[in-house]
Design an enzyme around this catalytic site. Sequence first.
Site, PDB file in Angstrom:
ATOM      1  N   ARG A 296       0.886  -1.160   0.000  1.00 54.71           N
ATOM      2  CA  ARG A 296       0.000   0.000   0.000  1.00 54.71           C
ATOM      3  C   ARG A 296       0.931   1.218   0.000  1.00 54.71           C
ATOM      4  NH1 ARG A 296      -3.417  -3.979   2.494  1.00 54.71           N
ATOM      5  NH2 ARG A 296      -5.085  -4.181   0.969  1.00 54.71           N
TER       6      ARG A 296
ATOM      7  N   ASP B 226     -10.151  -2.720  -6.000  1.00 55.46           N
ATOM      8  CA  ASP B 226     -10.789  -1.502  -6.510  1.00 55.46           C
ATOM      9  C   ASP B 226     -10.001  -0.246  -6.160  1.00 55.46           C
ATOM     10  OD1 ASP B 226     -11.555  -1.851  -3.850  1.00 55.46           O
ATOM     11  OD2 ASP B 226     -13.440  -0.769  -4.110  1.00 55.46           O
ATOM     12  N   GLY B 227      -9.324  -0.236  -5.011  1.00 55.76           N
ATOM     13  CA  GLY B 227      -8.496   0.918  -4.642  1.00 55.76           C
ATOM     14  C   GLY B 227      -7.364   1.112  -5.642  1.00 55.76           C
TER      15      GLY B 227
ATOM     16  N   SER C  91      -7.990 -10.403  -6.110  1.00 58.77           N
ATOM     17  CA  SER C  91      -8.682 -10.289  -4.820  1.00 58.77           C
ATOM     18  C   SER C  91      -9.218 -11.659  -4.429  1.00 58.77           C
ATOM     19  CB  SER C  91      -9.852  -9.308  -4.951  1.00 58.77           C
ATOM     20  OG  SER C  91     -10.738  -9.456  -3.865  1.00 58.77           O
TER      21      SER C  91
ATOM     22  N   ASP D 208     -11.538 -12.059  -2.410  1.00 56.00           N
ATOM     23  CA  ASP D 208     -12.932 -11.896  -1.969  1.00 56.00           C
ATOM     24  C   ASP D 208     -13.967 -12.059  -3.082  1.00 56.00           C
ATOM     25  OD1 ASP D 208     -11.824 -11.260   0.500  1.00 56.00           O
ATOM     26  OD2 ASP D 208     -11.773  -9.121   0.059  1.00 56.00           O
TER      27      ASP D 208
ATOM     28  N   ARG E 281     -19.758 -32.443  17.495  1.00 60.52           N
ATOM     29  CA  ARG E 281     -19.605 -31.036  17.841  1.00 60.52           C
ATOM     30  C   ARG E 281     -20.258 -30.138  16.793  1.00 60.52           C
ATOM     31  NH1 ARG E 281     -13.574 -31.765  19.821  1.00 60.52           N
ATOM     32  NH2 ARG E 281     -14.031 -31.946  22.024  1.00 60.52           N
TER      33      ARG E 281
ATOM     34  N   ARG F 147     -17.416 -25.072  18.878  1.00 60.30           N
ATOM     35  CA  ARG F 147     -16.033 -24.589  18.749  1.00 60.30           C
ATOM     36  C   ARG F 147     -15.974 -23.577  17.607  1.00 60.30           C
ATOM     37  NH1 ARG F 147     -13.000 -28.214  22.163  1.00 60.30           N
ATOM     38  NH2 ARG F 147     -14.750 -29.009  23.392  1.00 60.30           N
TER      39      ARG F 147
ATOM     40  N   HIS G 278      -5.148 -15.824   7.591  1.00 63.91           N
ATOM     41  CA  HIS G 278      -4.336 -15.675   6.376  1.00 63.91           C
ATOM     42  C   HIS G 278      -4.068 -16.958   5.599  1.00 63.91           C
ATOM     43  CE1 HIS G 278      -3.867 -11.622   7.793  1.00 63.91           C
ATOM     44  NE2 HIS G 278      -3.364 -11.314   6.616  1.00 63.91           N
TER      45      HIS G 278
ATOM     46  N   ARG H 176      -5.407 -16.862   2.130  1.00 64.92           N
ATOM     47  CA  ARG H 176      -4.863 -16.002   1.076  1.00 64.92           C
ATOM     48  C   ARG H 176      -3.944 -16.742   0.125  1.00 64.92           C
ATOM     49  NH1 ARG H 176      -6.242 -10.852   2.323  1.00 64.92           N
ATOM     50  NH2 ARG H 176      -5.679 -10.406   0.190  1.00 64.92           N
TER      51      ARG H 176
HETATM   52  P1  ADP Z   1      -7.024  -2.679  -3.071  1.00 63.89           P
HETATM   53  O1  ADP Z   1      -6.413  -2.328  -4.392  1.00 63.89           O
HETATM   54  O2  ADP Z   1      -6.833  -4.120  -2.727  1.00 63.89           O
HETATM   55  O3  ADP Z   1      -8.446  -2.198  -2.960  1.00 63.89           O
HETATM   56  P2  ADP Z   1      -6.125  -0.447  -1.415  1.00 63.89           P
HETATM   57  O4  ADP Z   1      -7.464   0.213  -1.416  1.00 63.89           O
HETATM   58  O5  ADP Z   1      -5.362  -0.496  -0.147  1.00 63.89           O
HETATM   59  O6  ADP Z   1      -6.157  -1.940  -1.938  1.00 63.89           O
HETATM   60  O7  ADP Z   1      -5.241   0.316  -2.520  1.00 63.89           O
HETATM   61  C1  ADP Z   1      -3.901  -0.043  -2.766  1.00 63.89           C
HETATM   62  C2  ADP Z   1      -3.095   1.191  -3.136  1.00 63.89           C
HETATM   63  O8  ADP Z   1      -3.643   1.815  -4.302  1.00 63.89           O
HETATM   64  C3  ADP Z   1      -3.098   2.300  -2.083  1.00 63.89           C
HETATM   65  O9  ADP Z   1      -2.143   2.102  -1.071  1.00 63.89           O
HETATM   66  C4  ADP Z   1      -2.757   3.512  -2.921  1.00 63.89           C
HETATM   67  O10 ADP Z   1      -1.382   3.577  -3.200  1.00 63.89           O
HETATM   68  C5  ADP Z   1      -3.510   3.233  -4.217  1.00 63.89           C
HETATM   69  N1  ADP Z   1      -4.840   3.863  -4.169  1.00 63.89           N
HETATM   70  C6  ADP Z   1      -5.988   3.367  -3.645  1.00 63.89           C
HETATM   71  N2  ADP Z   1      -7.004   4.244  -3.756  1.00 63.89           N
HETATM   72  C7  ADP Z   1      -6.488   5.339  -4.355  1.00 63.89           C
HETATM   73  C8  ADP Z   1      -7.015   6.623  -4.746  1.00 63.89           C
HETATM   74  N3  ADP Z   1      -8.305   6.950  -4.544  1.00 63.89           N
HETATM   75  N4  ADP Z   1      -6.172   7.499  -5.338  1.00 63.89           N
HETATM   76  C9  ADP Z   1      -4.881   7.190  -5.548  1.00 63.89           C
HETATM   77  N5  ADP Z   1      -4.321   6.017  -5.213  1.00 63.89           N
HETATM   78  C10 ADP Z   1      -5.101   5.100  -4.619  1.00 63.89           C
END
Ligand code: ADP
Length: 360
Positions: free
Chosen positions: A72, A103-104, A148, A150, A185, A275, A281, A284
Site C-alpha cells: 500500500r 478496486d483501490g 482479490s 474476496d 460437535r 467450537r 491468512h 490467502r
Molecule cells: P485494493 O487495491 O486491494 O483495494 P487499497 O485500497 O489499499 O487496496 O489500494 C492499494 C493502493 O492503491 C493504495 O495504497 C494507494 O497507493 C492506491 N490507491 C488506492 N485508492 C487510491 C485513490 N483513490 N487514489 C490514488 N491512489 C489510490
Amino acid sequence: PKRMAVLTSGGDSSGMNPAIRAFARMAMIKGAQVFAIREGYNGLVNDSIVPLHWGSVGGIISRGGTIIGTARCADFRKRDGRKRAVYNLIKNKIDNLLVIGGDGSLTGANLLRSEWCGLIKDLVDDGTLDKECIEKYPTLSIAGLVGSIDNDMCGTDLTIGADTATQRILEAIDSILSTAVSHQRSFVLEVMGRNCGWLALVSGLATGADYIFVPECPPEDGWEQNMIEGLERGRVSGRRCSLVIVSEGAIDKKGNPITSSYVRQTLENAGHDARITILGHVQRGGTPTFLDRYIATRMGVDAVEYFYSTDEKDKEPALIGMDGMKVTRSPLMDCVKTTQSISTLIQEKKFNQVVDLRGS
Ligand code: ADP
C-alpha cells in the site's frame, strides 16, 4: 517496440504470478519490452522499475503471491507522488501499464491516467522533462486485472485468487468436519471477504453447511432461534455435526455485526459443544488452483492484446475479466463505481438492491 509495465498492488492473491508470467511472455512474443514495477505504486513513485526477460518469469506459474511484491503506498494518493510516478514512467519510456489489484488500486490507476497530460505539463514547466514529451506521450494506456480473494468486483465473474482461497477454505472445513463428526460437535467457521459474502456462500455450498451468514443478505430478526431449530432438525435426522459459516462482514438487519463468537455463544447457550475456527491468512495463499492459473493466464494475454488494439473504444481504461469462460473487457471506472456503490448500499441497509447489483 512498445514498452509496457506491470505492477501488483493492495492485498496479494494467489494467481497474480501466473498473470504476470502470461502478460510478460505474451508481450515479449509480440516484440514489446516489458518491465516490472516493484512493491505496487511504491516502485512507481521511487523508480524501482526493472526489465523482465523470458527467464525472469520462469517457474512462477505454480507459486502463490506475487514475485514483484505488493504494497500500500500513501505517497501515490497525493498528486506530488503521482507526479513522480509519471516522471519515472516517462524516464523509462513506458506508456502502457497493467495494474493487478483491488478496486483501490484500479481507482489509483485511473486517476494517474486522467492526470497524465497535466502532470507532464507540470514537469515540462519546472524544467524536469523536455517539451517534446507532451507530444510523444499523449496518453497512458491502462488495463486492470482484479486480484482479490474476496471475489468482490463487478466486471468479472471471478477475481484472481478467489478460487484458490475457496480451495483453502474447503480443505480446512473438510479436516474440521472429520473431528466434528467424531465428537458430535458444532463448528463455527469465520472466513474472509470484507463486505462480500461470496467466499462464505460458495464454501458453504460446497461443504453442505447448515447455516451461512453473509453481509448482503442479513437474517430475519429472531434468527438465533431459527438457527438452533435448524441445527436440531439436522441432529434429529442423524447428522453428527453442525457447521455454521460466518463471513467476516456479516451483519443483521439493523446493520450490527454478527460475529463468530456471538454465534458460538448462542449455540453453547442452547447446549451445543460449539467450537470456533477463524481461518485468517491461510485463506490467502498457497499454490494457485487450476482455475486461478487459467483465468490469470487468459486475462494476462488479453491485456497485451488490449495494448496493441487500435480500436477506438479500447482507448478508455479497461477492466479485463471473465464472463463465464470467456474473457471480457469493460470500462474500468464503471466497474469500480458499481462495486463501491454496493458497499454504500450495504451501509444504508438497502439489501434488495445489493443482491441485484452483485449479479453485475
Ligand atoms: P485494493 O487495491 O486491494 O483495494 P487499497 O485500497 O489499499 O487496496 O489500494 C492499494 C493502493 O492503491 C493504495 O495504497 C494507494 O497507493 C492506491 N490507491 C488506492 N485508492 C487510491 C485513490 N483513490 N487514489 C490514488 N491512489 C489510490
